[in-house]
Design a protein around this motif. Structure first.
Motif, PDB file in Angstrom:
ATOM      1  N   ALA A   1      49.340 113.733 149.968  1.00  0.00           N
ATOM      2  CA  ALA A   1      49.283 114.714 148.881  1.00  0.00           C
ATOM      3  C   ALA A   1      49.039 116.139 149.372  1.00  0.00           C
ATOM      4  N   PRO A   2      48.065 116.377 150.234  1.00  0.00           N
ATOM      5  CA  PRO A   2      47.864 117.759 150.690  1.00  0.00           C
ATOM      6  C   PRO A   2      49.052 118.299 151.483  1.00  0.00           C
ATOM      7  N   ILE A   3      49.680 117.446 152.266  1.00  0.00           N
ATOM      8  CA  ILE A   3      50.843 117.860 153.060  1.00  0.00           C
ATOM      9  C   ILE A   3      52.006 118.204 152.139  1.00  0.00           C
ATOM     10  N   MET A   4      52.254 117.343 151.174  1.00  0.00           N
ATOM     11  CA  MET A   4      53.366 117.575 150.244  1.00  0.00           C
ATOM     12  C   MET A   4      53.104 118.778 149.342  1.00  0.00           C
ATOM     13  N   ARG A   5      51.854 118.973 148.946  1.00  0.00           N
ATOM     14  CA  ARG A   5      51.512 120.134 148.119  1.00  0.00           C
ATOM     15  C   ARG A   5      51.803 121.430 148.877  1.00  0.00           C
ATOM     16  N   THR A   6      51.445 121.472 150.155  1.00  0.00           N
ATOM     17  CA  THR A   6      51.729 122.639 150.990  1.00  0.00           C
ATOM     18  C   THR A   6      53.228 122.849 151.125  1.00  0.00           C
ATOM     19  N   LEU A   7      53.965 121.786 151.380  1.00  0.00           N
ATOM     20  CA  LEU A   7      55.416 121.875 151.525  1.00  0.00           C
ATOM     21  C   LEU A   7      56.064 122.366 150.232  1.00  0.00           C
ATOM     22  N   VAL A   8      55.666 121.808 149.101  1.00  0.00           N
ATOM     23  CA  VAL A   8      56.230 122.220 147.816  1.00  0.00           C
ATOM     24  C   VAL A   8      55.922 123.688 147.539  1.00  0.00           C
ATOM     25  N   ASN A   9      54.711 124.113 147.834  1.00  0.00           N
ATOM     26  CA  ASN A   9      54.352 125.516 147.627  1.00  0.00           C
ATOM     27  C   ASN A   9      55.182 126.450 148.491  1.00  0.00           C
ATOM     28  N   LYS A  10      55.581 125.988 149.680  1.00  0.00           N
ATOM     29  CA  LYS A  10      56.403 126.820 150.556  1.00  0.00           C
ATOM     30  C   LYS A  10      57.846 126.909 150.068  1.00  0.00           C
TER      31      LYS A  10
END
Length: 75
Positions: A61-70
């Protein structure tokens, strides 16, 4: 009702539960078809799949949240 601060972890637990139920059922059906012991085979698969899905949800979740925000538009 639960406290709002627990909403995200609860969401990930429930989503992991639902996804693991569906995916383990489909994979079990594909592998052994709908035979007499399907439910027991599915349950054994799900018992393994749920903790894996839960661990994946909380670690990814934290990795995907960062990726989506980018990649998401900042408009």
């Amino acid at each position: 009702m639960i406290n709002k601060k627990y909403a995200q972890p609860l969401f990930m637990i429930l989503m992991s539960f639902g996804m693991s139920v569906i995916i383990s059922g489909v994979i079990t059906a594909v592998n052994i078809e709908l035979v007499d012991n399907f439910f027991n085979s599915w349950l054994n698969s799900w018992i393994f799949a749920f903790p894996v899905a839960l661990f994946a949800a909380f670690t990814m979740a934290p990795i995907m949240r960062t990726l989506v925000n980018k990649i998401a538009s900042k408009d």
